[in-house]
Each structure stands twice: as C-alpha cells, then as structure tokens.
Design an enzyme around this catalytic site. Structure first.
Site, PDB file in Angstrom:
ATOM      1  N   LYS A  96     -75.344-172.111  33.484  1.00  0.00           N
ATOM      2  CA  LYS A  96     -75.540-173.508  33.740  1.00  0.00           C
ATOM      3  C   LYS A  96     -77.030-173.854  33.036  1.00  0.00           C
ATOM      4  O   LYS A  96     -77.214-175.046  32.781  1.00  0.00           O
ATOM      5  CB  LYS A  96     -75.695-173.714  35.235  1.00  0.00           C
ATOM      6  CG  LYS A  96     -76.752-172.877  35.925  1.00  0.00           C
ATOM      7  CD  LYS A  96     -78.160-173.745  36.161  1.00  0.00           C
ATOM      8  CE  LYS A  96     -79.063-172.856  36.477  1.00  0.00           C
ATOM      9  NZ  LYS A  96     -80.528-173.475  36.282  1.00  0.00           N
ATOM     10  N   ASN A 119     -84.832-177.212  31.933  1.00  0.00           N
ATOM     11  CA  ASN A 119     -84.063-177.158  30.747  1.00  0.00           C
ATOM     12  C   ASN A 119     -83.514-178.608  30.199  1.00  0.00           C
ATOM     13  O   ASN A 119     -83.905-178.924  29.104  1.00  0.00           O
ATOM     14  CB  ASN A 119     -82.711-176.304  31.114  1.00  0.00           C
ATOM     15  CG  ASN A 119     -83.298-174.722  31.006  1.00  0.00           C
ATOM     16  OD1 ASN A 119     -83.710-174.216  29.899  1.00  0.00           O
ATOM     17  ND2 ASN A 119     -83.156-174.276  31.982  1.00  0.00           N
TER      18      ASN A 119
HETATM   19  O1  LIG Z   1     -82.135-172.719  38.255  1.00  0.00           O
HETATM   20  C1  LIG Z   1     -82.622-173.794  38.629  1.00  0.00           C
HETATM   21  C2  LIG Z   1     -82.233-174.691  39.511  1.00  0.00           C
HETATM   22  O2  LIG Z   1     -81.077-174.051  40.339  1.00  0.00           O
HETATM   23  C3  LIG Z   1     -83.796-174.256  37.825  1.00  0.00           C
HETATM   24  O3  LIG Z   1     -83.432-175.017  36.806  1.00  0.00           O
HETATM   25  P1  LIG Z   1     -84.376-175.240  35.382  1.00  0.00           P
HETATM   26  O4  LIG Z   1     -84.748-173.714  35.075  1.00  0.00           O
HETATM   27  O5  LIG Z   1     -83.675-175.869  34.439  1.00  0.00           O
HETATM   28  O6  LIG Z   1     -85.489-175.881  36.045  1.00  0.00           O
END
Ligand SMILES: O=C(CO)COP(=O)(O)O
Ligand SMILES: NC(=O)C1=CN([C@@H]2O[C@H](COP(=O)(O)OP(=O)(O)OC[C@H]3O[C@@H](n4cnc5c(N)ncnc54)[C@H](O)[C@@H]3O)[C@@H](O)[C@H]2O)C=CC1
Length: 371
Positions: free
Chosen positions: A227, A292
C-alpha cells in the site's frame, strides 16, 4: 488408579501452566513516529494486565541529539519523543534504552517497528541473544532488501536471522491519529493463531485500537508493504492536479495488483484478508493522509529529488514507498513479472527518474484490468 493418575497430571498441568504464566517482558525495537505512538498503547495495556505483562516496557532508541539534548534522556525525563511524536505523553512505564542488546535482555515479546532498511543490521546485532521461545511481532511495512529474484518478507528476514516465530500487525493506522486516540482498527497476522494470537491481541487491543487476528499472515504483511507503493501513485496524481476519481482508480488498480502479487507468491491466500483493516482500509487512509502520498505530491510539484522532499517535509521520518517500489520492481523484473504490474512498475520508474510523472495516467489508462 486412573482417576489418581489423571489428578496427578492435572496437578502437574496446572503447576506448569502457572510456571509459564509469569508476566511477559516486552521490548519495543524502534522509537520513530509509529514506534512512539504504539508505545502509548503498549505502555497502557501492559499496566492494565499485570498478570500477563511486566509493566516496564523497554523501548530501544536510536540515539540522537535533538536541540542539544539526548533524545533518550528527554524521553525518560519528560516522557515525550520531542522529535518523532511531539506533544504526546508517553506512559512513564516506557523506558528508553539506547543499547540494543540490553533493551532486549530477558524480554519475552519483541515488537519490531523501525524503517525496514534497518532491520537486517538490528537483527544481526541480536544473533545468539534471543531465546527460541521469544514471541515477536513486526509492525514494519516493507519487504526485505535481500533480492535473489524471490520475495522475502520482513517477518521472514527476522525469523531467518533470529530463529524465532514472527507475527505481524498492519492496518489503517496513521501514527498521529493513533496517538490522538482516534478510533481505528488493525489486523494481526499470526501463523500460530491459537498459540500466539491471544497474548498479542491483549498487548495491542484497546477501546480505540481494535484488533482482529487472522492466520493469513503473509497477506496481512504484503498488504502493509504494497500500500506504500500505491500511496506514491496517489501522491503523483495529486501532484498532477487530478481529483478524487483518479485517486479512487489508483486505489482500485493498486488493490488489484496487490491481490495478484499476493496470489503469485502465496497461491491460495484468503480473499477475506483484503477486507480487514490491513487491506482496503489501509490503502484508503495512506492514499489520503500518509507521508508517502505527501512526499510524492511534493516531488511532482517541486521537481526536487525524493530525498530532498523527504528531508524537507518529514523531519527525519521516512517514506518507505519509493524504496519498497524499487525492491518490488527488482524482484518482479528478475522473474519477468513487471509487465503484469504496471502501476507498481510505474511508481518505481517515476521515483528513479526513468519515467515522467505525467505518464502515470497513460499507464492507468492502458492497465490490463481494462483489457
Ligand atoms: O502505514 C501508515 C498508515 O497505516 C502510514 O503511512 P505513511 O508511511 O505513508 O505515512
Ligand atoms: N508512521 C506511521 O504512521 C506508520 C508507520 N508504519 C511503519 O512502521 C515502520 C517504522 O516507522 P516509523 O516509526 O514511523 O519510523 P519513522 O519514519 O519515524 O523513522 C524514523 C526512525 O528511524 C530511526 N533511525 C534512523 N536511522 C536509523 C538507523 N541507522 N538505524 C536504526 N534506526 C534508525 C530513527 O531513530 C527513528 O526512530 C515503517 O515500516 C512504517 O512503514 C506503520 C504504520 C503507521
């Protein structure tokens, strides 16, 4: 005679249960944004269940100087991780320890929560120091950097180096929201569900952090890792100025590639797992609110390198998507699979500067799901 024997067995059975029921010592390996947010939960559950858990939770801190002070000392004196989770109180039973081996000495449960590129080095320092019956759980979203054309999960990497069983916890869990005690859900994947599930659930399950335990651990872990790659694509389309319909298409096509990827490497996985928090829910939250997404949007808008925008926007935290995209791409490319996963492939090529962000939409337009 038989009844006497059975009462003797019952007696020994009971005493051995009591012997193994001594409170478990827990160590959190990592103290970043997620490590600190989860420390708030683990600090509280361990206090709530003194029969199951020793109330002192050690948290391994990668030492650094923040505003002229040692981060570990700030955590122990002021109960706040001023760099990675500012403004949130850490329970006073969470103790920062900077020596990795010392932080794990005598622990029965290890919670791994560091950016995935550091896992191998950390585990190698612990070789020979961790008893075989130690329970471990990885909250790390990524895949192993060791390639060889095959797929290696982070849980498998830990298991291979330390020779211990490793469960995983993944879900729609943006750390700042978890630290605000906003309601959310998470999924624990346990290969030995009956054996490891109950204790691990007790360690993390709270009123506002609801845990479901499933056996399909590799699907849970791959959902968590992939994801982050999909979230990069969502960031690119945000940066290009597309709206929510495009993002929904990114999420859907990303989910299709994720299911196909899991099916390729682990045939016979349970489709239901994608409907747990680790699946579609985490995709949604990360594609809207994650680091991300944020970094990849800025990458498109500013034209700066990924390393630069990460440094400017995240203050030492890391976005794991670009690295995971590269690792997944190399894995797929070696086995000729990249054409089957155009979204994953495009994310890597854009991050690596081999493809323009604007070309992503062509890639979505011509996706095999539309053929
Ligand atoms: O895993 C995450 C939310 O479940 C955090 O995502 P990010 O690392 O993109 O902030
Ligand atoms: N932050 C979030 O919202 C969530 C993160 N995750 C996952 O949890 C894992 C850890 O993420 P975060 O805690 O957010 O970390 P982070 O993104 O805050 O990373 C910074 C951490 O890395 C450590 N670090 C830096 N250099 C290091 C080195 N050389 N060796 C060891 N550690 C070093 C820092 O000390 C700090 O603790 C990642 O896999 C991430 O994908 C999962 C769910 C939510």
């Amino acid at each position: 005679m038989l009844s006497r024997l059975s009462s003797i067995f019952r007696y020994f059975g009971t005493t051995s249960t009591i012997a193994t029921m001594s409170p478990k010592k827990v160590t959190i390996i990592g103290s970043g944004n997620w490590g600190s947010a989860i420390a708030r939960i683990v600090g509280s559950t361990t206090k709530s269940f003194p029969d199951e858990f020793d109330p002192t939770v050690r948290m391994w801190v990668f030492e650094e100087i923040v505003n002229g002070e040692k981060l570990s000392e700030v955590i122990n004196n002021r109960h706040e991780n001023i760099k990675y989770l500012p403004g949130k109180v850490l329970p006073n039973n969470v103790v920062a320890v900077t020596d990795l081996v010392e932080s794990c000495e005598g622990s029965n449960v290890l919670v791994f929560v560091v950016p995935h590129q550091f896992v191998k080095g950390i585990c190698e320092k612990l070789v020979g120091k961790i008893p075989a019956d130690t329970q471990a759980i990885s909250l790390i979203k990524g895949v192993s950097t060791e390639k060889r054309g095959g797929l290696k999960l982070i849980s498998e990497e830990i298991k291979e180096i330390l020779k211990i069983e490793v469960s995983v916890l993944m879900g729609a869990n943006l750390a700042p929201e978890v630290a605000n005690d906003n309601f959310c859900e998470a999924t624990i994947g346990c290969k030995r569900k009956a054996e490891d599930g109950p204790l691990l659930k007790k360690l993390f399950h709270t009123d506002n952090f609801r845990i479901n335990v499933v056996e399909d651990a590799h699907t849970v872990e791959l959902c968590g890792a992939l994801k982050n790659v999909v979230a990069c694509a969502a960031g690119f389309t945000d940066g290009l100025g597309y709206g929510d319909n495009t993002k929904a298409a990114v999420i859907r096509l990303g989910l299709m590639e994720t299911t196909k990827f899991v099916e390729h490497y682990y045939p016979g996985s349970n489709l239901q797992t994608f409907f747990e928090s680790c699946g579609i829910a985490d995709l949604i939250t990360t594609c809207y609110g994650g680091r991300n997404r944020k970094v990849c949007e800025a990458f498109v808008k500013t034209g700066k390198s990924m390393a630069e925008v990460e440094k400017e926007l995240l203050n030492g935290q890391s976005a794991q998507g670009p690295l995971t995209a590269e690792e997944v791409y190399l894995m797929m490319h070696k086995t000729g699979l990249d054409a089957k996963f155009p979204l994953f492939t495009a994310v890597h090529k854009i991050c690596a500067g081999e493809m323009k962000p604007a070309e992503l939409v062509d890639c979505l337009r011509n996706h095999p799901e539309h053929m």
